[in-house]
Enzyme design. Structure first.
Site, PDB file in Angstrom:
ATOM      1  N   GLY A 287       0.837  -1.205   0.000  1.00 35.32           N
ATOM      2  CA  GLY A 287       0.000   0.000   0.000  1.00 35.32           C
ATOM      3  C   GLY A 287       0.866   1.246   0.000  1.00 35.32           C
ATOM      4  O   GLY A 287       1.964   1.271  -0.579  1.00 35.32           O
ATOM      5  N   SER A 288       0.384   2.263   0.705  1.00 34.28           N
ATOM      6  CA  SER A 288       0.990   3.594   0.573  1.00 34.28           C
ATOM      7  C   SER A 288       2.429   3.708   1.064  1.00 34.28           C
ATOM      8  O   SER A 288       3.106   4.693   0.749  1.00 34.28           O
ATOM      9  CB  SER A 288       0.128   4.614   1.303  1.00 34.28           C
ATOM     10  OG  SER A 288      -1.151   4.636   0.722  1.00 34.28           O
TER      11      SER A 288
END
Lengths: 572, 110
Positions: A287-288
Site C-alpha cells: 500500500g501507501s
C-alpha cells in the site's frame, strides 16, 4: 650311601624344577608370541571402552551477551525389564516423578526388551529424585537439552532445536554447522570392576562444544517491540502482527517480532504456521508505504521537486477503465503534500511521469523482487513482475503499492537506505561466531550492497516524510522530542472467496525512522487484518511511537528538539 | 659388590612397581576430579539457565509493575540531552550526557 641318595634327590628336584620351568617358558612363548595378536585383542576388549562423546550445542547470546539459548545436561530415564523385580511397584514409584501414568509405565516395563526408554530430557530436579529412589533395573543417563530461558522472546528468530539436538528453525537451523558440538570417540581404560581409569592418552581432550553466536538483537529492544506489538494485535483483534527494528546505518536487526508468539521450549504439537517467521516469509501488498520509494525515484530522477504541482482530480481518476480514488478529495497539491496526504492519484501520476522501466528499475534497486540475503532461513523474494507482464493499470497500481508483493524485511531495508543517506545495506542478525574457547571464528560486518539515491535526495525525502508525521496521515507516530520521518500504509487484501480486493480485510502499516537528522532506528509495523479502523495511521503508527520512544530512551539517544521539551518539562 | 648390585636391582624393581601403582592411583584421582568437574559444570549451566530466566526483561517488567508499583515514564517524561559547554570549567567532564526526569526536575524547582 647317604650322600649318594641326597645327591640323587637333588638331581631329581632340579630336573623337576627345570621341567616345570621349561613348561612355563613354553606356555609363556605360546601366550606371548604364538597367540599374542589374538590375546591382545581380547585383553583390550576387556580393559578398554570406546565412548562417543558429543560436545554441547553452542550458546546463543544477544548483542549484550545475555543468554538466549543454551544447552544443559539433563536426565533421561530407561528401564531394563529383565532386571526389574516387580514392574508394577517400580511403575507406581516412578509415576509421580516422571509425571506419567503408572499403567503406561508398567506396560513399558513389562515388554520383553533389554532396554526401554521411560522418559527423556527431564528437569534436573527429577533426575535427583530418581537417584534418591535408587530402583534396580531403572537407570539414568544424561543427555543435552536445549533451553530457551527467556521463553517466547525472539522465538521466531531463534527457531528451535529438536529432540536430537539438531536445529530445525531460525538461527538454530541456519547456523547448525557452527552450533553443533563436535562428535569424538575416546578410548577409556577400565579396571577389573569396569570403572574408567583414564583415557588411553593422557592428553586426550573431550569433544569440543559447538560455536557460540552473538546476535545483533538487543533483548530489551526485542521485549519492547514484542510487548507493544502483542498489545496492538490484541487491541485491534488482528490476525497477526510483524515488527522489525533495524539500525539503518549498518543493516543490523535490533528486534524482529511476530505476534502471536510461541514458546520454543514447548513446540510440541504447534502447527508450523505458529513458528513461521512472517517478517521474511510472508509477502503482502504494502500500500501507501511504497509511495516513499516511488518518491525517492522521482526526486532522484528529478521528475519531481518538493514544490512540483500535481492535480488531484478531486478524488477520482479514471485509468484503464477503472477509477482510482483518494480518501480525501484534492485539487492542485504540491509533491510534498501528495506524500503527506498519501494521495493515490498523486502517486499514480508520479509513477506515470517516471515511466514503467524507471519505476521497475528503482524497485529492483531498493531490493524488491530479490531476497535481501539475511542470515535466516525461509526468506522469500516477494513478487515483482517485469514491465512486459504489466497490465494497463499496473504502473499506477504499483506506484500506490498494489500489484507488488513485499516482505516486511524488504520494506524496512528499503526505508533504511533512505534513512542512511541512500545506501542499501544487507540485513543481518548474527554478528559474531566464537569457538568453545572464546576465540573469534567469524564476524559479520555491515555490508553495503549499493548506492541507490544521492545523499541530497535522501535528505530532501526525509523532510517530506517528516511532513507525513507533523502534518499528514502519520501524526500518531510522532515521538516527543524527536523528529520522525515515516509513511503510513493501508492495503486492501484480496478476499479469497471473491478473488477481489476486500473493503474489510486490510493490512495497516507504518514505516519510518528516527531521529530524522541522524537516524538510529528504522522500523516497520505491520498489522494484518485488524478489526474496526484498520488504517496504518491508526493501528500501526501508535506502535511505532511507543516502541520508538522507549527504545530511543533506552539507547540514550539525545533528543533533537531539546529546548522545546526541556522547557516543557520545567514549566509543568 | 654382589650385595650392592642386588640392592640396586631390587630398588629398581620396587621403583618400577611403585611407579605403576602410583599411575593407577593418580588415574583414579583424575577420573574422580573429572566426574566432579562434570557435576560442577552441570550445576553452573543449571544456574546460568536460571539466572537467564530470572533476568528476562518480561519478568523484570512484571515484577517492577506488580510488586514495586513502578510504571513506564509518561510521554516526554524522560529527556536525554547532549551538552557541549563552549568553555569547559572542568576539562575532564567537558562533554557528556544527562538524563532529565521531568517530575524530578519539577520537584527540585519547588
Amino acid at each position: 650311601m647317604a650322600s649318594t641318595s641326597f645327591r640323587g634327590r637333588r638331581i631329581l628336584v632340579a630336573c623337576g624344577l627345570s621341567g616345570a620351568f621349561i613348561l612355563v617358558i613354553v606356555r609363556l612363548v605360546n601366550l606371548q608370541v604364538m597367540q599374542s595378536a589374538e590375546l591382545t585383542v581380547k585383553a583390550d576388549r576387556q580393559h578398554q571402552k570406546n565412548v562417543t562423546l558429543e560436545g554441547a550445542r553452542g550458546t546463543i547470546y544477544d548483542r549484550n551477551s545475555k543468554v538466549l539459548a543454551m544447552n544443559m545436561d539433563v536426565p533421561s530415564v530407561f528401564g531394563v525389564p529383565a532386571s526389574l523385580g516387580n514392574p508394577g511397584v517400580a511403575a507406581r514409584n516412578l509415576s509421580p516423578i516422571l509425571h506419567v501414568k503408572a499403567t503406561e509405565l508398567e506396560k513399558k516395563l513389562k515388554q520383553e526388551k533389554h532396554f526401554v526408554w521411560l522418559a527423556r530430557k527431564l528437569e534436573p530436579e527429577q533426575g535427583r529424585r530418581l537417584e534418591r529412589l535408587g530402583l534396580d533395573g531403572v537407570g539414568v543417563v544424561m543427555e543435552g537439552r536445549r533451553f530457551y530461558p527467556k521463553g517466547p522472546l525472539l522465538s521466531h528468530v531463534l527457531g528451535f532445536a529438536g529432540m536430537d539436538d539438531r536445529g530445525l528453525e531460525g538461527v538454530e537451523l541456519r547456523y547448525e554447522q557452527y552450533l553443533r558440538g563436535e562428535k569424538r570417540s575416546v578410548v577409556l581404560q577400565r579396571d577389573a570392576l569396569g570403572r574408567a581409569v583414564f583415557p588411553k592418552g593422557l592428553n586426550e581432550e573431550g569433544a569440543a562444544a559447538g560455536h557460540s553466536l552473538t546476535l545483533t538483537v538487543d533483548e530489551v529492544v526485542q521485549y519492547i517491540a514484542e510487548k507493544e506489538l502483542d498489545e496492538a494485535v490484541t487491541r485491534s483483534s488482528a490476525k497477526s502482527g510483524t515488527m522489525i527494528v533495524m539500525d539503518p546505518r549498518t543493516g543490523a536487526v535490533l528486534a524482529m517480532a511476530v505476534s502471536p508468539r510461541f514458546d520454543p521450549n514447548a513446540v510440541g504439537a504447534l502447527a508450523p504456521d505458529r513458528w513461521r517467521n512472517r517478517a521474511l516469509t510472508d509477502t503482502y501488498e504494502p500500500g501507501s508505504t511504497m509511495k516513499a520509494v516511488i518518491a525517492a525515484a522521482a526526486l532522484e530522477e528529478k521528475v519531481m521537486t518538493p514544490g512540483s504541482m500535481i492535480y488531484g482530480e478531486n478524488g477520482q481518476f479514471a485509468i484503464a477503465n477503472t477509477i482510482i480514488h483518494d480518501h480525501e478529495k484534492a485539487g492542485w497539491m504540491t509533491f510534498a503534500q501528495m506524500i503527506q496526504k498519501s494521495s493515490n492519484i498523486g502517486a499514480a501520476k508520479v509513477g506515470m511521469a517516471l515511466g514503467e522501466w524507471r519505476v521497475f528499475d528503482y524497485l529492483k534497486e531498493f531490493g524488491f523482487g530479490d531476497k535481501s540475503g539475511i542470515d535466516l532461513p525461509g526468506e522469500t523474494a516477494g513478487l515483482l513482475r517485469g514491465p512486459r507482464q504489466w497490465g494497463k493499470r499496473s504502473l499506477a497500481s504499483i506506484s500506490m503499492g498494489q500489484e507488488v508483493g513485499v516482505t516486511p524485511l524488504q520494506m524496512v531495508t528499503a526505508i533504511s537506505a533512505i534513512a542512511n543517506g541512500g545506501v542499501l545495506m544487507k540485513p543481518y542478525v548474527v554478528s559474531e561466531i566464537r569457538n568453545g574457547k572464546g576465540q573469534l571464528v567469524a564476524q559479520n560486518m555491515p555490508q553495503a550492497k549499493r548506492r541507490i539515491i544521492s545523499a541530497d535526495t535522501a535528505r530532501t525525502l526525509t523532510t517530506l516524510l517528516e511532513g507525513v508525521v507533523t502534518h499528514g496521515t502519520g501524526g500518531k507516530a510522532a515521538i516527543p522530542g524527536f523528529r520522525v520521518a515515516g509513511k503510513t500504509g493501508t492495503a486492501q487484501k484480496v478476499d479469497p472467496r471473491t478473488g477481489k480486493y476486500s473493503s474489510t480485510l486490510l493490512v495497516g502499516s507504518f514505516l519510518g525512522y528516527a531521529p530524522a537528522e541522524d537516524p538510529r532506528l528504522a522500523m516497520i509495523v505491520v498489522i494484518d487484518e485488524p478489526r474496526g479502523e484498520g488504517w496504518g495511521g491508526v493501528v500501526a503508527a501508535p506502535v511505532f511511537r511507543r516502541v520508538g520512544e522507549q527504545v530511543l530512551n533506552y539507547l540514550g539517544v539525545a533528543v533533537d528538539e531539546p529546548v522545546k521539551l526541556a522547557m516543557a518539562g520545567l514549566e509543568s | 659388590m654382589k650385595a650392592v648390585a642386588f640392592a640396586a636391582v631390587t630398588s629398581l624393581v620396587l621403583l618400577f612397581v611403585w611407579e605403576r601403582v602410583d599411575i593407577v592411583r593418580i588415574g583414579y584421582h583424575i577420573e574422580r576430579l573429572k566426574a566432579q568437574k562434570v557435576l560442577l559444570e552441570r550445576e553452573r549451566d543449571e544456574l546460568q539457565v536460571k539466572l537467564s530466566g530470572l533476568t528476562a526483561p518480561e519478568r523484570i517488567a512484571r515484577l517492577a509493575s506488580d510488586k514495586l508499583g513502578m510504571m513506564q515514564p509518561e510521554k516526554g517524561q524522560v529527556v536525554v540531552i547532549n551538552f557541549e559547554p563552549e568553555t569547559p570549567a572542568n576539562p575532564v567532564a567537558a562533554e557528556g550526557e544527562i538524563r532529565i526526569a521531568k517530575n524530578m526536575v519539577t520537584r527540585r524547582a519547588r
